[in-house]
Scaffold this motif. Structure first.
Motif, PDB file in Angstrom:
ATOM      1  N   PHE A  33      27.981  37.526  24.417  1.00 25.03           N
ATOM      2  CA  PHE A  33      29.084  38.370  23.959  1.00 25.03           C
ATOM      3  C   PHE A  33      28.963  39.769  24.559  1.00 25.03           C
ATOM      4  CE2 PHE A  33      30.607  41.551  20.893  1.00 25.03           C
ATOM      5  CZ  PHE A  33      31.948  41.229  20.885  1.00 25.03           C
ATOM      6  N   PHE A  34      27.753  40.314  24.559  1.00 21.61           N
ATOM      7  CA  PHE A  34      27.538  41.642  25.125  1.00 21.61           C
ATOM      8  C   PHE A  34      27.908  41.657  26.611  1.00 21.61           C
ATOM      9  CE2 PHE A  34      24.818  44.623  27.442  1.00 21.61           C
ATOM     10  CZ  PHE A  34      25.152  45.819  26.814  1.00 21.61           C
ATOM     11  N   MET A  35      27.546  40.599  27.332  1.00 21.97           N
ATOM     12  CA  MET A  35      27.848  40.554  28.765  1.00 21.97           C
ATOM     13  C   MET A  35      29.352  40.446  29.022  1.00 21.97           C
ATOM     14  SD  MET A  35      24.761  38.358  30.545  1.00 21.97           S
ATOM     15  CE  MET A  35      24.636  37.074  29.309  1.00 21.97           C
ATOM     16  N   THR A  36      30.057  39.720  28.163  1.00 20.03           N
ATOM     17  CA  THR A  36      31.512  39.644  28.344  1.00 20.03           C
ATOM     18  C   THR A  36      32.158  41.009  28.110  1.00 20.03           C
ATOM     19  OG1 THR A  36      31.848  38.971  26.035  1.00 20.03           O
ATOM     20  CG2 THR A  36      31.601  37.221  27.665  1.00 20.03           C
ATOM     21  N   MET A  37      31.679  41.716  27.085  1.00 21.80           N
ATOM     22  CA  MET A  37      32.211  43.049  26.813  1.00 21.80           C
ATOM     23  C   MET A  37      31.852  44.025  27.942  1.00 21.80           C
ATOM     24  SD  MET A  37      33.936  42.808  24.024  1.00 21.80           S
ATOM     25  CE  MET A  37      34.367  41.178  24.683  1.00 21.80           C
ATOM     26  N   ALA A  38      30.635  43.878  28.476  1.00 25.17           N
ATOM     27  CA  ALA A  38      30.214  44.747  29.571  1.00 25.17           C
ATOM     28  C   ALA A  38      31.065  44.488  30.812  1.00 25.17           C
ATOM     29  CB  ALA A  38      28.742  44.515  29.886  1.00 25.17           C
ATOM     30  N   ALA A  39      31.352  43.212  31.081  1.00 24.66           N
ATOM     31  CA  ALA A  39      32.174  42.879  32.241  1.00 24.66           C
ATOM     32  C   ALA A  39      33.574  43.471  32.109  1.00 24.66           C
ATOM     33  CB  ALA A  39      32.254  41.362  32.397  1.00 24.66           C
ATOM     34  N   THR A  44      37.476  48.007  33.604  1.00 26.62           N
ATOM     35  CA  THR A  44      38.355  49.159  33.327  1.00 26.62           C
ATOM     36  C   THR A  44      38.135  50.307  34.313  1.00 26.62           C
ATOM     37  OG1 THR A  44      36.773  50.128  31.756  1.00 26.62           O
ATOM     38  CG2 THR A  44      38.429  48.601  30.869  1.00 26.62           C
ATOM     39  N   MET A  45      37.009  50.288  35.018  1.00 28.02           N
ATOM     40  CA  MET A  45      36.693  51.367  35.952  1.00 28.02           C
ATOM     41  C   MET A  45      37.400  51.219  37.299  1.00 28.02           C
ATOM     42  SD  MET A  45      32.597  51.708  35.253  1.00 28.02           S
ATOM     43  CE  MET A  45      31.951  51.886  33.590  1.00 28.02           C
ATOM     44  N   VAL A  46      38.001  50.056  37.530  1.00 29.04           N
ATOM     45  CA  VAL A  46      38.724  49.847  38.774  1.00 29.04           C
ATOM     46  C   VAL A  46      39.927  50.794  38.806  1.00 29.04           C
ATOM     47  CG1 VAL A  46      39.998  48.196  40.194  1.00 29.04           C
ATOM     48  CG2 VAL A  46      37.981  47.449  38.900  1.00 29.04           C
ATOM     49  N   PRO A  47      40.090  51.565  39.858  1.00 27.16           N
ATOM     50  CA  PRO A  47      41.205  52.524  39.903  1.00 27.16           C
ATOM     51  C   PRO A  47      42.562  51.850  39.729  1.00 27.16           C
ATOM     52  CG  PRO A  47      39.622  52.960  41.662  1.00 27.16           C
ATOM     53  CD  PRO A  47      39.219  51.647  41.045  1.00 27.16           C
ATOM     54  N   LEU A  48      43.443  52.504  39.019  1.00 31.93           N
ATOM     55  CA  LEU A  48      44.842  52.120  38.814  1.00 31.93           C
ATOM     56  C   LEU A  48      45.010  50.886  37.928  1.00 31.93           C
ATOM     57  CD1 LEU A  48      46.276  52.752  42.392  1.00 31.93           C
ATOM     58  CD2 LEU A  48      46.296  54.304  40.428  1.00 31.93           C
ATOM     59  N   VAL A  49      44.367  49.786  38.290  1.00 27.26           N
ATOM     60  CA  VAL A  49      44.621  48.519  37.593  1.00 27.26           C
ATOM     61  C   VAL A  49      43.510  48.151  36.622  1.00 27.26           C
ATOM     62  CG1 VAL A  49      46.042  47.635  39.468  1.00 27.26           C
ATOM     63  CG2 VAL A  49      43.582  47.168  39.463  1.00 27.26           C
ATOM     64  N   ALA A  52      44.454  46.917  32.924  1.00 30.50           N
ATOM     65  CA  ALA A  52      45.171  45.637  32.984  1.00 30.50           C
ATOM     66  C   ALA A  52      44.233  44.504  33.389  1.00 30.50           C
ATOM     67  CB  ALA A  52      46.335  45.740  33.971  1.00 30.50           C
ATOM     68  N   LEU A  53      43.321  44.790  34.321  1.00 26.06           N
ATOM     69  CA  LEU A  53      42.358  43.764  34.755  1.00 26.06           C
ATOM     70  C   LEU A  53      41.444  43.365  33.608  1.00 26.06           C
ATOM     71  CD1 LEU A  53      41.099  42.087  37.017  1.00 26.06           C
ATOM     72  CD2 LEU A  53      39.685  44.075  37.610  1.00 26.06           C
ATOM     73  N   ALA A  54      40.995  44.348  32.835  1.00 31.40           N
ATOM     74  CA  ALA A  54      40.136  44.048  31.688  1.00 31.40           C
ATOM     75  C   ALA A  54      40.870  43.175  30.669  1.00 31.40           C
ATOM     76  CB  ALA A  54      39.660  45.340  31.040  1.00 31.40           C
ATOM     77  N   LEU A  55      42.125  43.487  30.419  1.00 33.55           N
ATOM     78  CA  LEU A  55      42.914  42.673  29.490  1.00 33.55           C
ATOM     79  C   LEU A  55      43.083  41.254  30.010  1.00 33.55           C
ATOM     80  CD1 LEU A  55      45.686  45.274  28.562  1.00 33.55           C
ATOM     81  CD2 LEU A  55      43.944  44.366  27.017  1.00 33.55           C
ATOM     82  N   TYR A 127      44.202  54.496  22.337  1.00 35.35           N
ATOM     83  CA  TYR A 127      43.686  53.128  22.376  1.00 35.35           C
ATOM     84  C   TYR A 127      43.105  52.786  23.742  1.00 35.35           C
ATOM     85  CZ  TYR A 127      43.267  48.176  21.373  1.00 35.35           C
ATOM     86  OH  TYR A 127      42.771  46.923  21.167  1.00 35.35           O
ATOM     87  N   LEU A 128      43.755  53.238  24.793  1.00 38.89           N
ATOM     88  CA  LEU A 128      43.300  52.924  26.145  1.00 38.89           C
ATOM     89  C   LEU A 128      42.232  53.889  26.642  1.00 38.89           C
ATOM     90  CD1 LEU A 128      46.739  52.002  27.762  1.00 38.89           C
ATOM     91  CD2 LEU A 128      44.958  50.440  26.941  1.00 38.89           C
ATOM     92  N   GLY A 129      41.813  54.800  25.787  1.00 38.43           N
ATOM     93  CA  GLY A 129      40.700  55.669  26.140  1.00 38.43           C
ATOM     94  C   GLY A 129      41.057  56.915  26.899  1.00 38.43           C
ATOM     95  N   GLY A 130      42.333  57.212  27.020  1.00 38.62           N
ATOM     96  CA  GLY A 130      42.730  58.399  27.762  1.00 38.62           C
ATOM     97  C   GLY A 130      42.797  59.660  26.927  1.00 38.62           C
ATOM     98  N   GLN A 131      42.640  59.513  25.613  1.00 34.62           N
ATOM     99  CA  GLN A 131      42.727  60.669  24.723  1.00 34.62           C
ATOM    100  C   GLN A 131      41.798  60.449  23.534  1.00 34.62           C
ATOM    101  OE1 GLN A 131      46.738  61.777  23.613  1.00 34.62           O
ATOM    102  NE2 GLN A 131      46.080  62.695  21.688  1.00 34.62           N
ATOM    103  N   ARG A 132      41.121  61.498  23.102  1.00 36.91           N
ATOM    104  CA  ARG A 132      40.200  61.398  21.973  1.00 36.91           C
ATOM    105  C   ARG A 132      40.993  61.459  20.661  1.00 36.91           C
ATOM    106  NH1 ARG A 132      37.013  64.903  18.867  1.00 36.91           N
ATOM    107  NH2 ARG A 132      37.961  66.698  19.925  1.00 36.91           N
TER     108      ARG A 132
END
Length: 278
Positions: A33-39, A44-49, A52-55, A127-132
């Motif tokens: 489970f931890f590895m799936t969350m880490a992946a 999410t670090m991939v620029p632009l997408v 969406a890729l994580a989802l 929710y998407l991490g762009g604002q605290r």
């Protein structure tokens, strides 16, 4: 493939079986489970997408946990290789899983977009991490309306995808049909799923209280607050892994097919008053 109607007590049984299976291989399932969350976090670090890729990876991550739970239920060790199970079952099912991921990403971003129409995008950014998230933001009526709208819209989305990865993987059902069958199965077995949801809610609430009290006591006896916080996070992740372990049992009992996850314990099902239905 046949849809099965199960009694409400099946929901309690799913929780019990999922918990029992998790404790057969707690470290392996928690690590997976931890590895799936880490992946997904790395995605999410991939620029632009990235978001969406994580989802899009979520249905594959859910399937990995379902297969791992099936392996553990049969006494086998769920290895990290199961992370790629969705991508190693042939080109046709690989395309189907990728399609599921794309549909999920679009659906989720769509409901986040609806919430943005309510509060101007504040909830979406948080929710998407762009604002605290601040207490002031959380107290705003528009933010609360957006949050509740997103939660309500997520219910049908989650029901559509609840069984879909398993239907694609084990039954070879096309992506769009798997979404339809998943929704119908959840709807026809709503009593069992209601019992399942309320039981897990109670488990999470009780565990949260115990963990909070234990962390407070550990802090009082000299444990650094950061370490106590780490213990709480680890316990929460184990509970989440335990919950996902139980999902395969909901799938097992809702569908009948020539082959199913597992061979012995995984094929023992609960029959409802109506039995299997087409």
């Amino acid at each position: 493939m046949k849809l099965r109607i199960v009694p409400a007590r099946a929901g309690l049984e799913w929780v019990k079986l999922g918990t029992r299976t998790f404790w057969r291989q707690p470290l392996a399932l928690a690590a997976l489970f931890f590895m799936t969350m880490a992946a997904m976090s790395i995605a999410t670090m991939v620029p632009l997408v990235g978001p969406a890729l994580a989802l899009a990876l979520l249905p594959s991550a859910t399937l990995a946990m379902m297969v791992a739970a099936a392996e553990a239920s049969e006494g086998r060790f769920p290895t990290p290789a199961l992370l790629l199970v969705a991508f190693r079952t042939g080109k046709q099912r690989l395309r189907a899983m990728l399609t599921l991921g794309a549909i999920y990403a679009v659906g989720f971003l769509g409901l986040v977009g609806v919430s943005a129409l309510i509060d101007g995008g504040t909830f979406a950014n948080v929710y998407l991490g762009g604002q605290r998230l601040t207490p002031e933001t959380a107290a705003e009526p528009a933010f609360q309306y957006a949050m509740w709208a997103a939660m309500l819209l997520y219910v049908p989305l989650s029901l559509l995808f609840w069984h879909a990865p398993g239907l694609v993987h084990w039954h070879g059902v096309p992506p769009v049909k798997s979404l339809f069958f998943s929704l119908v199965a959840c709807w026809r077995n709503w009593r069992a799923f209601l019992a399942f949801g309320f039981t897990w809610f109670g488990v999470f609430m009780a565990a949260g209280i115990v963990i909070s009290v234990a962390s407070t006591l550990l802090t009082l006896v000299g444990l650094p607050p950061m370490m106590a916080g780490s213990i709480m996070v680890a316990a929460a992740m184990m509970l989440a892994a335990m919950f996902l372990t139980s999902v395969v049992y909901t799938f097992r009992d809702c569908f009948e097919a020539p082959y199913a996850p597992g061979s012995a314990g995984m094929t023992d099902r609960l029959d409802g008053p109506d039995g299997p239905v087409a």
